[in-house]
Design an enzyme around this catalytic site. Structure first.
Site, PDB file in Angstrom:
ATOM      1  CG  ASP A  30      -2.153   0.848   0.992  1.00  0.00           C
ATOM      2  OD1 ASP A  30      -3.259   0.272   0.903  1.00  0.00           O
ATOM      3  OD2 ASP A  30      -2.029   2.089   0.862  1.00  0.00           O
ATOM      4  CB  THR A 121     -15.727  -4.310  -8.883  1.00  0.00           C
ATOM      5  OG1 THR A 121     -15.840  -5.213  -7.797  1.00  0.00           O
ATOM      6  CG2 THR A 121     -16.938  -4.421  -9.783  1.00  0.00           C
ATOM      7  CG  PHE A 152     -18.441 -12.961  -5.886  1.00  0.00           C
ATOM      8  CD1 PHE A 152     -19.289 -12.267  -6.737  1.00  0.00           C
ATOM      9  CD2 PHE A 152     -17.479 -13.783  -6.446  1.00  0.00           C
ATOM     10  CE1 PHE A 152     -19.189 -12.402  -8.122  1.00  0.00           C
ATOM     11  CE2 PHE A 152     -17.371 -13.935  -7.819  1.00  0.00           C
ATOM     12  CZ  PHE A 152     -18.235 -13.243  -8.661  1.00  0.00           C
ATOM     13  CG  ASN A 208     -22.336  -6.639  -6.646  1.00  0.00           C
ATOM     14  OD1 ASN A 208     -22.535  -7.666  -5.999  1.00  0.00           O
ATOM     15  ND2 ASN A 208     -21.273  -5.900  -6.473  1.00  0.00           N
ATOM     16  CG  LEU A 250     -36.308 -11.817  -1.760  1.00  0.00           C
ATOM     17  CD1 LEU A 250     -37.214 -13.042  -1.899  1.00  0.00           C
ATOM     18  CD2 LEU A 250     -36.516 -10.890  -2.956  1.00  0.00           C
ATOM     19  CB  CYS A 260     -20.167  -3.204  -3.541  1.00  0.00           C
ATOM     20  SG  CYS A 260     -18.564  -3.589  -2.874  1.00  0.00           S
TER      21      CYS A 260
END
Ligand code: UDX
Length: 459
Positions: A30, A121, A152, A208, A250, A260
Site C-alpha cells: 500500500d 471490480t 464476492f 451485484n 428480499l 459496492c
C-alpha cells in the site's frame, strides 16, 4: 505460493490475511505507510470480524508482511492481485485510474513471469487494458499473463466469505494462467468457473445488479403493502420459498447502500449507455432505490403534519448495514441529512460507525451518543436506520419512559409490531400494517385518492 496483494482496503487486507492463513507467503502493498504501520501494530483500519486475529497470526508466523514498495512486494510473487479501489467517476463510470497506475508500476518492476490478477471490480475491457499496459511497460523478455478474479465478499462477513465462497471465477486468455490462479483456491469446495476476461468482468456486475434488483423489488412491494395494508415480511418470505427465486436479499428496508452496489449498478448502466443499449429495468432499480429513504422521511413528516422543524429524533444506526463501520452511501446518512434539512435535531448511536459518520456528517444539529438509550431522553420519536441485531433487544419500557412521545419509525423492520404496539407505541415499519401506518394512510389523501377501492386502508 508466493502472493503479492496490492491495496490494503477491505478486499486487499482481508485477501492478504486469508491467503496467508491458507499457508501462502504473502506481501501486502500500500502507498500509505501510516496505514501499514497501524496494521503492523495490530490496529485495523476497518472493522471486520476475525481480521485482527488473522493478520496477527500471519505476522507472527512470518508469512504475511507489508511494504509501501510495489517493486519489493512483487519481487518473488507468482501471482499478483490488484485490489485497489474503483470508485464512481463523475459520469457514473468506474474510475480506473488506480488500477491502471498499479498495472504500470507492476510492469516497470516485473523481472520474472507472474500472473497479474485483477480483483478490483472493473468493467468489461479493463483486463485487456491492463494487459496492454503491461505489454508497454515490462522489459523485453519478461513474460506475464493477466487474469480477472472478482471478489464476492460482503462487508462484515468477508473473512468467512473468503473461506466459504459460492464460486470462484477466473477469467483469462491464458489457460495456464487460469490454472496457476486456481492453485490458490483449489482447496476450497466451491466450483471454479473458468472463462474469458469479459465474462469474469460481467459476472461480478451482473451479480451485484441482480441482488440490488431483488432488494429494490422487495422495497417496491413494501410501498404497495403500506397502501393496501398487507405485511411485506410475510409476502416476501413466502415469495422467497420458491427455489427459483430464493429467500435471500428480499428484506425490505431503506434501500441498498454501501461501497459496492451503488457504484457497480451505476457502472453497469454506464457501460450499457456507452454502447447505446437501453436497460430500462436497471434504470428502474436505480431510480426506485433513490426514492426509498425519501419515502421513509415522508412517512415521518406525514405523522408530524409536515412540521419537523425543531423536532428531536433519536436515531439508531449510521452504518450502511449491520456488521460494519462503513458509512459509504449509507441510507442512514441520507435520512439524517433530510431530517436536518427540515430543521430537526438528531441524536445518533451506532455500535461501530460513529467515527466514520462524524467525518461525513459533522456535528451540526447532530449529537453522537455512546449507547442507544442516551439518544432518547425527551426525543419526539425513535428512528431505526441500520439493522444491527442489538436493536431487536431494546428494553421497550425503558424506551417508552425516555421518549417524549411513544413513537417509533423502524426503517429496517427490526421490531415485532405486535409487541411494540402492546407496549403502547405508535409504530411505523416498512410495508407492515401497523397502527402508525393506519394513522398516516388516513392523513395522506394523495395515496387514498389513487386507490379506487380503499381496501386495507384504515382498517
Ligand atoms: C455487496 C455484495 O453482497 C458482495 O457480493 C459484493 O462483493 C460487494 O457488495 P456489501 O456491500 O458488503 O456486499 O453488502 P450487502 O450485504 O450485499 O448489502 C448491500 C446493501 O443492501 C446494504 O445497504 C443492505 O442493508 C441492503 N440490503 C441487503 C437490504 O436492504 N435488504 C436485503 O435483503 C439485503
Amino acid at each position: 505460493m508466493n502472493i503479492c496483494v496490492i491495496g490494503t482496503g477491505y478486499v486487499g487486507l482481508v485477501g492478504s490475511a486469508v491467503f496467508a492463513g491458507w499457508g501462502n507467503q504473502v506481501v501486502g502493498v500500500d502507498v500509505d505507510q501510516a496505514k501499514l504501520d497501524m496494521i503492523q501494530a495490530g490496529v485495523m483500519p476497518i472493522y471486520e470480524p476475525g481480521l485482527p486475529e488473522l493478520v496477527a497470526q500471519g505476522i507472527r508466523r512470518g508469512n504475511l508482511r507489508f511494504t509501501n514498495s510495489t517493486a519489493e512486494g512483487i519481487k518473488d510473487a507468482e501471482v499478483i492481485f490488484i485490489c485497489v479501489g474503483t470508485p464512481q467517476g463523475a459520469a457514473g463510470n468506474a474510475d480506473l485510474s488506480s488500477v491502471l497506475q498499479v498495472a504500470r508500476q507492476i510492469g516497470q518492476s516485473l523481472d520474472h513471469y507472474a500472473v497479474v490478477v485483477t480483483k478490483s471490480t472493473v468493467p468489461v475491457g479493463t483486463n485487456q487494458r491492463v494487459k496492454e499496459i503491461l505489454q508497454e511497460t515490462t522489459q523485453q523478455g519478461v513474460l506475464f499473463d493477466v487474469a480477472s478474479c472478482p471478489e464476492f465478499l460482503a462487508q462484515g462477513t468477508s473473512v468467512y466469505d473468503m473461506d466459504h465462497p459460492s464460486r470462484t471465477v477466473i477469467g483469462s486468455d491464458s489457460p495456464e494462467a487460469i490454472e496457476l490462479v486456481a492453485e490458490v483456491f483449489k482447496h476450497l469446495p466451491a466450483a471454479i468457473i473458468r472463462c474469458g476476461f469479459a465474462e469474469a468482468e460481467l459476472i461480478k456486475y451482473a451479480s451485484n445488479a441482480l441482488l440490488a434488483t431483488k432488494i429494490t423489488f422487495a422495497d417496491s412491494m413494501a410501498s404497495l403493502c403500506d397502501l393496501v395494508g398487507a405485511d411485506v415480511v410475510l409476502v416476501m418470505d413466502a415469495v422467497g420459498k420458491d427455489p427459483r427465486i430464493g429467500a435471500m436479499f428480499l428484506r425490505a428496508g431503506l434501500g441498498w447502500g454501501g461501497s459496492c452496489f451503488p457504484k457497480d449498478v451505476e457502472a453497469l448502466a454506464y457501460l450499457a449507455s456507452q454502447l447505446s443499449l437501453p436497460l430500462p429495468q436497471l434504470d428502474g432499480t436505480r431510480n426506485t432505490n433513490r426514492r426509498v429513504h425519501k419515502r421513509f422521511v415522508h412517512k415521518i413528516s406525514l405523522y408530524f403534519d409536515g412540521k419537523l422543524d425543531g423536532k428531536t429524533f433519536a436515531v439508531l444506526g449510521l452504518a450502511f448495514k449491520a456488521g460494519t463501520d462503513d458509512t459509504r452511501e449509507s441510507p442512514a446518512k441520507k435520512v439524517i441529512m433530510r431530517l436536518r434539512g427540515a430543521g430537526a435535531r438528531v441524536r445518533a448511536y451506532d455500535p461501530k460507525a460513529t467515527e466514520k459518520a462524524i467525518l461525513d456528517l459533522g456535528t451540526t444539529s447532530l449529537e453522537y451518543c455512546d449507547n442507544p438509550y442516551e439518544t432518547m431522553a425527551g426525543a419526539d420519536a425513535l428512528v431505526i436506520l441500520t439493522d444491527w441485531p442489538e436493536f431487536k433487544g431494546l428494553d421497550l419500557s425503558r424506551v417508552n419512559s425516555l421518549l417524549k412521545n411513544p413513537v417509533i419509525f423502524d426503517g429496517r423492520n427490526m421490531l415485532d409490531p405486535e409487541t411494540v404496539e402492546r407496549e403502547g407505541f405508535i409504530y411505523f415499519a416498512m410495508g407492515r400494517p401497523t397502527n402508525g401506518q393506519r394513522i398516516i394512510n388516513g392523513k395522506d389523501t394523495t395515496y387514498v385518492a389513487k386507490l379506487t377501492n380503499g381496501a386495507g386502508l384504515n382498517k
